[in-house]
Design a protein around this motif. Structure first.
Motif, PDB file in Angstrom:
ATOM      1  N   MET A   1      95.769 -20.277  41.899  1.00 36.10           N
ATOM      2  CA  MET A   1      95.924 -19.497  40.670  1.00 36.10           C
ATOM      3  C   MET A   1      95.337 -18.112  40.851  1.00 36.10           C
ATOM      4  SD  MET A   1      95.113 -22.172  37.613  1.00 36.10           S
ATOM      5  CE  MET A   1      95.807 -21.080  36.371  1.00 36.10           C
ATOM      6  N   ARG A   2      96.047 -17.140  40.284  1.00 35.90           N
ATOM      7  CA  ARG A   2      95.487 -15.791  40.243  1.00 35.90           C
ATOM      8  C   ARG A   2      96.053 -15.079  39.033  1.00 35.90           C
ATOM      9  NH1 ARG A   2      98.864 -14.448  45.441  1.00 35.90           N
ATOM     10  NH2 ARG A   2      97.359 -15.892  46.203  1.00 35.90           N
ATOM     11  N   VAL A   3      95.258 -14.201  38.512  1.00 38.79           N
ATOM     12  CA  VAL A   3      95.710 -13.376  37.398  1.00 38.79           C
ATOM     13  C   VAL A   3      96.135 -12.037  37.981  1.00 38.79           C
ATOM     14  CG1 VAL A   3      93.425 -12.480  36.792  1.00 38.79           C
ATOM     15  CG2 VAL A   3      95.186 -12.627  35.044  1.00 38.79           C
TER      16      VAL A   3
ATOM     17  N   LYS B   1      99.767  -5.165  31.609  1.00 40.11           N
ATOM     18  CA  LYS B   1     100.187  -6.485  31.142  1.00 40.11           C
ATOM     19  C   LYS B   1      99.661  -7.515  32.127  1.00 40.11           C
ATOM     20  CE  LYS B   1     104.404  -4.881  28.962  1.00 40.11           C
ATOM     21  NZ  LYS B   1     105.869  -4.912  28.975  1.00 40.11           N
ATOM     22  N   SER B   2      99.185  -8.638  31.589  1.00 42.81           N
ATOM     23  CA  SER B   2      98.631  -9.672  32.468  1.00 42.81           C
ATOM     24  C   SER B   2      99.614 -10.823  32.650  1.00 42.81           C
ATOM     25  CB  SER B   2      97.298 -10.192  31.908  1.00 42.81           C
ATOM     26  OG  SER B   2      97.485 -10.740  30.628  1.00 42.81           O
ATOM     27  N   TYR B   3      99.514 -11.441  33.827  1.00 46.05           N
ATOM     28  CA  TYR B   3     100.358 -12.572  34.194  1.00 46.05           C
ATOM     29  C   TYR B   3      99.506 -13.566  34.979  1.00 46.05           C
ATOM     30  CZ  TYR B   3     103.916  -9.029  33.368  1.00 46.05           C
ATOM     31  OH  TYR B   3     104.677  -8.036  32.798  1.00 46.05           O
ATOM     32  N   TRP B   4      99.793 -14.832  34.816  1.00 46.66           N
ATOM     33  CA  TRP B   4      99.160 -15.856  35.631  1.00 46.66           C
ATOM     34  C   TRP B   4     100.159 -16.355  36.656  1.00 46.66           C
ATOM     35  CZ3 TRP B   4      94.368 -17.235  36.470  1.00 46.66           C
ATOM     36  CH2 TRP B   4      93.394 -16.898  35.528  1.00 46.66           C
ATOM     37  N   TYR B   5      99.772 -16.340  37.916  1.00 47.65           N
ATOM     38  CA  TYR B   5     100.537 -16.953  38.993  1.00 47.65           C
ATOM     39  C   TYR B   5      99.910 -18.313  39.243  1.00 47.65           C
ATOM     40  CZ  TYR B   5     101.842 -18.199  43.742  1.00 47.65           C
ATOM     41  OH  TYR B   5     102.288 -18.875  44.840  1.00 47.65           O
ATOM     42  N   VAL B   6     100.731 -19.372  39.233  1.00 45.50           N
ATOM     43  CA  VAL B   6     100.252 -20.716  39.533  1.00 45.50           C
ATOM     44  C   VAL B   6     101.145 -21.282  40.633  1.00 45.50           C
ATOM     45  CG1 VAL B   6      99.743 -23.016  38.644  1.00 45.50           C
ATOM     46  CG2 VAL B   6      99.539 -21.036  37.123  1.00 45.50           C
ATOM     47  N   GLY B   7     100.546 -21.625  41.758  1.00 49.41           N
ATOM     48  CA  GLY B   7     101.278 -22.236  42.854  1.00 49.41           C
ATOM     49  C   GLY B   7     100.818 -23.667  43.053  1.00 49.41           C
ATOM     50  N   LEU B   8     101.754 -24.564  43.334  1.00 45.70           N
ATOM     51  CA  LEU B   8     101.454 -25.970  43.601  1.00 45.70           C
ATOM     52  C   LEU B   8     101.948 -26.310  44.999  1.00 45.70           C
ATOM     53  CD1 LEU B   8     102.731 -27.106  40.185  1.00 45.70           C
ATOM     54  CD2 LEU B   8     100.490 -27.729  41.009  1.00 45.70           C
ATOM     55  N   ILE B   9     101.056 -26.814  45.839  1.00 50.58           N
ATOM     56  CA  ILE B   9     101.406 -27.197  47.194  1.00 50.58           C
ATOM     57  C   ILE B   9     101.151 -28.692  47.335  1.00 50.58           C
ATOM     58  CG2 ILE B   9     100.925 -26.884  49.646  1.00 50.58           C
ATOM     59  CD1 ILE B   9      99.977 -24.068  49.004  1.00 50.58           C
ATOM     60  N   ASP B  10     102.172 -29.427  47.778  1.00 50.49           N
ATOM     61  CA  ASP B  10     102.009 -30.865  47.964  1.00 50.49           C
ATOM     62  C   ASP B  10     101.717 -31.192  49.428  1.00 50.49           C
ATOM     63  OD1 ASP B  10     104.440 -30.695  49.274  1.00 50.49           O
ATOM     64  OD2 ASP B  10     105.585 -31.634  47.671  1.00 50.49           O
ATOM     65  N   ASP B  11     101.694 -32.481  49.756  1.00 45.48           N
ATOM     66  CA  ASP B  11     101.367 -32.919  51.120  1.00 45.48           C
ATOM     67  C   ASP B  11     102.357 -32.426  52.165  1.00 45.48           C
ATOM     68  OD1 ASP B  11      99.089 -34.237  50.269  1.00 45.48           O
ATOM     69  OD2 ASP B  11     100.136 -36.133  49.954  1.00 45.48           O
TER      70      ASP B  11
ATOM     71  N   ILE C   1      94.652 -14.937  28.447  1.00 48.05           N
ATOM     72  CA  ILE C   1      94.168 -16.303  28.336  1.00 48.05           C
ATOM     73  C   ILE C   1      93.384 -16.692  29.586  1.00 48.05           C
ATOM     74  CG2 ILE C   1      95.992 -17.037  26.756  1.00 48.05           C
ATOM     75  CD1 ILE C   1      97.460 -18.306  29.117  1.00 48.05           C
ATOM     76  N   THR C   2      92.552 -17.718  29.456  1.00 44.07           N
ATOM     77  CA  THR C   2      91.763 -18.206  30.583  1.00 44.07           C
ATOM     78  C   THR C   2      92.641 -19.050  31.503  1.00 44.07           C
ATOM     79  OG1 THR C   2      91.133 -20.274  29.497  1.00 44.07           O
ATOM     80  CG2 THR C   2      89.728 -18.337  29.091  1.00 44.07           C
ATOM     81  N   TYR C   3      92.133 -19.340  32.668  1.00 43.42           N
ATOM     82  CA  TYR C   3      92.895 -20.177  33.599  1.00 43.42           C
ATOM     83  C   TYR C   3      93.093 -21.576  33.020  1.00 43.42           C
ATOM     84  CZ  TYR C   3      88.815 -22.810  35.242  1.00 43.42           C
ATOM     85  OH  TYR C   3      87.731 -23.633  35.318  1.00 43.42           O
ATOM     86  N   LYS C   4      92.123 -22.058  32.253  1.00 40.74           N
ATOM     87  CA  LYS C   4      92.265 -23.378  31.627  1.00 40.74           C
ATOM     88  C   LYS C   4      93.400 -23.365  30.604  1.00 40.74           C
ATOM     89  CE  LYS C   4      87.515 -24.900  32.232  1.00 40.74           C
ATOM     90  NZ  LYS C   4      86.276 -25.346  31.587  1.00 40.74           N
ATOM     91  N   ASP C   5      93.480 -22.298  29.820  1.00 40.02           N
ATOM     92  CA  ASP C   5      94.571 -22.177  28.851  1.00 40.02           C
ATOM     93  C   ASP C   5      95.918 -22.057  29.555  1.00 40.02           C
ATOM     94  OD1 ASP C   5      92.883 -22.355  26.659  1.00 40.02           O
ATOM     95  OD2 ASP C   5      92.636 -20.187  26.488  1.00 40.02           O
ATOM     96  N   ALA C   6      95.953 -21.332  30.670  1.00 37.93           N
ATOM     97  CA  ALA C   6      97.194 -21.202  31.439  1.00 37.93           C
ATOM     98  C   ALA C   6      97.658 -22.569  31.930  1.00 37.93           C
ATOM     99  CB  ALA C   6      96.994 -20.237  32.611  1.00 37.93           C
ATOM    100  N   LEU C   7      96.728 -23.388  32.411  1.00 36.78           N
ATOM    101  CA  LEU C   7      97.084 -24.733  32.867  1.00 36.78           C
ATOM    102  C   LEU C   7      97.550 -25.616  31.718  1.00 36.78           C
ATOM    103  CD1 LEU C   7      94.309 -25.442  35.518  1.00 36.78           C
ATOM    104  CD2 LEU C   7      96.749 -25.055  35.919  1.00 36.78           C
TER     105      LEU C   7
END
Length: 89
Positions: A48-50, A56-66, A15-21
């Motif tokens: 984000m990185r694939v 097999k593919s995986y999406w890594y999504v990291g969120l960093i706040d203030d 899937i695309t990064y948009k679909d992952a989100l």
């Protein structure tokens, strides 16, 4: 001058990064809403990185706040389903 051919190692139905989100929003919408300001703007840094391992593919999504805390999600690269969630720091 040399000619080279590049080819992607991503499995065909990744899937695309948009679909992952979109999948992340569907599964973790309440969590993500905490990163929105009063006017509805998203206030966190997204990383984000694939990743491809054993074809097999995986999406890594990291969120960093203030406060520089990092919450990491690992999503299946085909279905978008959340496989793991970690509080990194």
């Amino acid at each position: 001058r040399h000619e080279i051919t590049l080819s992607s190692i991503l499995p065909e139905k990744t899937i695309t990064y948009k679909d992952a989100l979109t999948h992340l929003q569907t599964e973790h919408g309440n969590f993500l809403d905490a990163y929105k300001t009063a006017d509805g703007k998203f206030n966190a840094k997204l990383i984000m990185r694939v990743i491809v391992k054993d074809n097999k593919s995986y999406w890594y999504v990291g969120l960093i706040d203030d406060s520089d805390s990092l919450k990491a999600f690992l999503l299946d690269g085909i279905s978008g389903k959340t496989l793991a969630v970690r509080e990194v720091f």
